[in-house]
Motif scaffolding. Structure first.
Motif, PDB file in Angstrom:
ATOM      1  N   ASP A  59       0.818  -1.217   0.000  1.00 55.26           N
ATOM      2  CA  ASP A  59       0.000   0.000   0.000  1.00 55.26           C
ATOM      3  C   ASP A  59       0.849   1.264   0.000  1.00 55.26           C
ATOM      4  OD1 ASP A  59      -2.428  -1.336  -0.071  1.00 55.26           O
ATOM      5  OD2 ASP A  59      -2.560  -1.506   2.118  1.00 55.26           O
ATOM      6  N   SER A  60       2.143   1.137   0.287  1.00 51.21           N
ATOM      7  CA  SER A  60       3.028   2.309   0.261  1.00 51.21           C
ATOM      8  C   SER A  60       3.551   2.608  -1.137  1.00 51.21           C
ATOM      9  CB  SER A  60       4.209   2.104   1.221  1.00 51.21           C
ATOM     10  OG  SER A  60       4.995   0.999   0.826  1.00 51.21           O
ATOM     11  N   HIS A  61       3.234   1.767  -2.108  1.00 51.43           N
ATOM     12  CA  HIS A  61       3.683   1.975  -3.482  1.00 51.43           C
ATOM     13  C   HIS A  61       2.668   2.850  -4.233  1.00 51.43           C
ATOM     14  CE1 HIS A  61       6.287  -1.955  -3.287  1.00 51.43           C
ATOM     15  NE2 HIS A  61       6.726  -0.991  -2.498  1.00 51.43           N
ATOM     16  N   HIS A  62       2.630   4.111  -3.851  1.00 52.23           N
ATOM     17  CA  HIS A  62       1.571   5.018  -4.330  1.00 52.23           C
ATOM     18  C   HIS A  62       1.663   5.294  -5.832  1.00 52.23           C
ATOM     19  CE1 HIS A  62       0.552   5.562  -0.160  1.00 52.23           C
ATOM     20  NE2 HIS A  62       1.740   6.068   0.121  1.00 52.23           N
ATOM     21  N   HIS A  63       2.881   5.394  -6.373  1.00 50.84           N
ATOM     22  CA  HIS A  63       3.013   5.679  -7.802  1.00 50.84           C
ATOM     23  C   HIS A  63       2.541   4.495  -8.641  1.00 50.84           C
ATOM     24  CE1 HIS A  63       5.828   8.542  -5.926  1.00 50.84           C
ATOM     25  NE2 HIS A  63       5.578   9.317  -6.964  1.00 50.84           N
ATOM     26  N   LEU A  64       2.881   3.304  -8.223  1.00 50.93           N
ATOM     27  CA  LEU A  64       2.426   2.116  -8.939  1.00 50.93           C
ATOM     28  C   LEU A  64       0.919   1.966  -8.837  1.00 50.93           C
ATOM     29  CD1 LEU A  64       2.821  -0.546 -10.440  1.00 50.93           C
ATOM     30  CD2 LEU A  64       3.493  -1.611  -8.275  1.00 50.93           C
ATOM     31  N   LEU A  65       0.374   2.170  -7.656  1.00 51.74           N
ATOM     32  CA  LEU A  65      -1.072   2.059  -7.480  1.00 51.74           C
ATOM     33  C   LEU A  65      -1.810   3.108  -8.311  1.00 51.74           C
ATOM     34  CD1 LEU A  65      -1.151   1.391  -3.635  1.00 51.74           C
ATOM     35  CD2 LEU A  65      -1.841  -0.211  -5.422  1.00 51.74           C
ATOM     36  N   GLY A  66      -1.230   4.301  -8.403  1.00 53.15           N
ATOM     37  CA  GLY A  66      -1.839   5.346  -9.221  1.00 53.15           C
ATOM     38  C   GLY A  66      -1.843   4.977 -10.695  1.00 53.15           C
ATOM     39  N   LEU A  67      -0.742   4.408 -11.161  1.00 47.52           N
ATOM     40  CA  LEU A  67      -0.673   3.972 -12.557  1.00 47.52           C
ATOM     41  C   LEU A  67      -1.664   2.846 -12.818  1.00 47.52           C
ATOM     42  CD1 LEU A  67       0.715   4.044 -15.343  1.00 47.52           C
ATOM     43  CD2 LEU A  67       2.413   2.430 -14.434  1.00 47.52           C
ATOM     44  N   ALA A 327      13.887   6.477  -4.351  1.00 43.04           N
ATOM     45  CA  ALA A 327      13.078   5.742  -3.366  1.00 43.04           C
ATOM     46  C   ALA A 327      12.567   4.460  -4.016  1.00 43.04           C
ATOM     47  CB  ALA A 327      11.905   6.594  -2.891  1.00 43.04           C
ATOM     48  N   PHE A 328      12.452   3.390  -3.224  1.00 39.74           N
ATOM     49  CA  PHE A 328      11.946   2.094  -3.682  1.00 39.74           C
ATOM     50  C   PHE A 328      12.728   1.555  -4.884  1.00 39.74           C
ATOM     51  CE2 PHE A 328       8.275   4.067  -1.542  1.00 39.74           C
ATOM     52  CZ  PHE A 328       7.955   3.073  -0.635  1.00 39.74           C
ATOM     53  N   SER A 329      14.010   1.874  -4.953  1.00 38.04           N
ATOM     54  CA  SER A 329      14.820   1.385  -6.075  1.00 38.04           C
ATOM     55  C   SER A 329      14.846  -0.142  -6.062  1.00 38.04           C
ATOM     56  CB  SER A 329      16.243   1.943  -5.985  1.00 38.04           C
ATOM     57  OG  SER A 329      16.815   1.686  -4.724  1.00 38.04           O
ATOM     58  N   GLY A 330      14.756  -0.722  -7.242  1.00 40.35           N
ATOM     59  CA  GLY A 330      14.718  -2.167  -7.391  1.00 40.35           C
ATOM     60  C   GLY A 330      13.323  -2.736  -7.478  1.00 40.35           C
ATOM     61  N   TYR A 331      12.344  -2.016  -6.967  1.00 34.99           N
ATOM     62  CA  TYR A 331      10.957  -2.495  -6.984  1.00 34.99           C
ATOM     63  C   TYR A 331      10.214  -1.925  -8.198  1.00 34.99           C
ATOM     64  CZ  TYR A 331      12.034  -3.717  -2.146  1.00 34.99           C
ATOM     65  OH  TYR A 331      12.606  -4.248  -1.023  1.00 34.99           O
ATOM     66  N   MET A 332       9.025  -2.459  -8.448  1.00 34.91           N
ATOM     67  CA  MET A 332       8.193  -1.890  -9.503  1.00 34.91           C
ATOM     68  C   MET A 332       7.898  -0.427  -9.206  1.00 34.91           C
ATOM     69  SD  MET A 332       5.533  -4.946 -10.579  1.00 34.91           S
ATOM     70  CE  MET A 332       5.002  -5.411  -8.922  1.00 34.91           C
ATOM     71  N   GLU A 333       7.680  -0.104  -7.948  1.00 40.47           N
ATOM     72  CA  GLU A 333       7.441   1.283  -7.550  1.00 40.47           C
ATOM     73  C   GLU A 333       8.607   2.170  -7.963  1.00 40.47           C
ATOM     74  OE1 GLU A 333       5.586   4.577  -5.227  1.00 40.47           O
ATOM     75  OE2 GLU A 333       4.964   2.881  -6.487  1.00 40.47           O
ATOM     76  N   GLY A 334       9.836   1.676  -7.775  1.00 40.07           N
ATOM     77  CA  GLY A 334      11.007   2.442  -8.170  1.00 40.07           C
ATOM     78  C   GLY A 334      11.055   2.703  -9.661  1.00 40.07           C
ATOM     79  N   ALA A 335      10.614   1.724 -10.454  1.00 37.90           N
ATOM     80  CA  ALA A 335      10.576   1.899 -11.907  1.00 37.90           C
ATOM     81  C   ALA A 335       9.630   3.030 -12.297  1.00 37.90           C
ATOM     82  CB  ALA A 335      10.151   0.599 -12.578  1.00 37.90           C
ATOM     83  N   ILE A 336       8.484   3.107 -11.623  1.00 38.85           N
ATOM     84  CA  ILE A 336       7.514   4.170 -11.919  1.00 38.85           C
ATOM     85  C   ILE A 336       8.071   5.525 -11.480  1.00 38.85           C
ATOM     86  CG2 ILE A 336       5.130   4.926 -11.668  1.00 38.85           C
ATOM     87  CD1 ILE A 336       5.513   2.120 -12.904  1.00 38.85           C
TER      88      ILE A 336
END
Length: 346
Positions: A59-67, A327-336
């Protein structure tokens, strides 16, 4: 403005998507024959989505959730209900533990992570995505960058964004003039997420572990399986497991790894485990992940370094893989995050 994105994984596709929203056309050059990079969902014999690559979000992956919301995609919680197991030593029975109800912090994407890649690709012009186009060199010529690929094609760009792991960039692309020594040295030390990992998937006709009151969650210090999780779909009509194997087991054949995996599971949750409809695993160290570099760096090493967020070749060359994110480098969130940061720069 001619913009070329090197790499058709999540960061590259998301960057192209964000640029299209700003009326900036871009072309994606992807070395492999498929899109997705370290996201790869295969279908089992019973059509179960099985994740060989990136799987979980929080739930902290706000950029991914927004996409995902923009693309009309949904998440569902990782199943953790029931008895879980932790193998500590070979001489002791597995320890049992429970995850309190409602405390699963992880989610999966409904229909598999690949749907995120497919949905982004549908938003783009197919003519602007070139597969099997491995970039071998980038040369600065005046106000342009000349891109050369292994199939003898060349492209002239105003901007080039490298959406590849920095370690892969360092080992597979020649630059003229050379990149600054500080950046060259840094890129070889940046950990590439998933590199060296072995992800496995299993598909079953029935969720026998759930019927026994087991969560399907297993952690082990002794077996080939190091982590395992229930991989049932949200509709609860496709069943399986996914997880990680001992990274030292690359010397074993896939068939031997399969036998050891099934034996380990069957001893803990029942002989039904010996009859999957699908087993597959993937070693994440091929030419599209590590290139010629076999060195596996420690987790998070040099991820998000300030040098990775700067522009080079007179502002014409940028980096935007997940490893570059602050932030969140390495995760899908980091990619976004990396894609959004770069789109804002352009």
């Amino acid at each position: 403005m001619e913009v070329y994105i090197i790499g058709g994984g999540l960061s590259g596709l998301t960057l192209s998507y964000f640029l299209k929203q700003r009326n900036i056309q871009s072309t994606i050059l992807e070395a492999s024959s498929r899109l997705g990079g370290r996201i790869q969902t295969i279908k089992g014999s019973l059509n179960t989505p099985l994740e060989l690559g990136a799987t979980w979000l929080t739930d902290s992956h706000h950029h991914l959730l927004g996409l995902m919301k923009e693309l009309g995609l949904r998440k569902h919680p990782q199943f953790t209900q029931g008895k879980s197991f932790f193998q500590t030593t070979a001489n002791e029975l597995p320890q049992e533990f429970y995850v309190p109800a409602g405390q699963s912090a992880s989610h999966r994407i409904v229909d598999g992570t690949q749907i995120l890649i497919d949905s982004l690709a549908k938003e783009l012009n197919t003519n602007d995505i070139k597969l099997s186009s491995k970039v071998t060199s980038i040369t600065e010529e005046g106000n342009k960058l000349l891109i050369q690929t292994s199939d003898d094609n060349s492209y002239e760009a105003d901007k080039v964004i490298l959406c590849l792991p920095p370690q892969l960039v360092a080992s597979s692309i020649q630059f003229s003039p050379e990149l600054p020594p500080s950046l060259k040295e840094l890129m070889t030390t940046v950990q590439t997420w998933m590199s060296g990992s072995i992800k496995f998937v299993l598909e079953y006709e029935q969720p026998f572990w759930r019927e026994k009151g087991y969560s399907g969650m297993l952690y082990s210090h002794i077996g080939l399986i190091r982590e395992m999780y229930d991989h049932t779909n949200v509709e609860k009509d496709k069943f399986g497991f996914t997880g990680f194997l001992d990274p030292q087991s690359t010397s074993l054949s896939q068939e031997v790894r399969r036998e050891k995996v099934l034996s380990q599971i069957s001893k803990i949750i029942g002989e039904e485990a010996l009859m999957p409809t699908q087993y597959f695993d993937k070693v994440w160290k091929d030419e599209f992940v590590l290139g010629n570099n076999e060195i596996i760096q420690r987790a998070h090493q040099s991820n998000g370094h300030p040098l990775l967020q700067q522009a080079y070749f007179n502002e014409k060359l940028l980096l935007a893989a997940t490893e570059t994110a602050a932030a969140f480098s390495g995760y899908m969130e980091g990619a976004i995050i990396a894609a959004k940061h770069t789109a804002n720069k352009l």
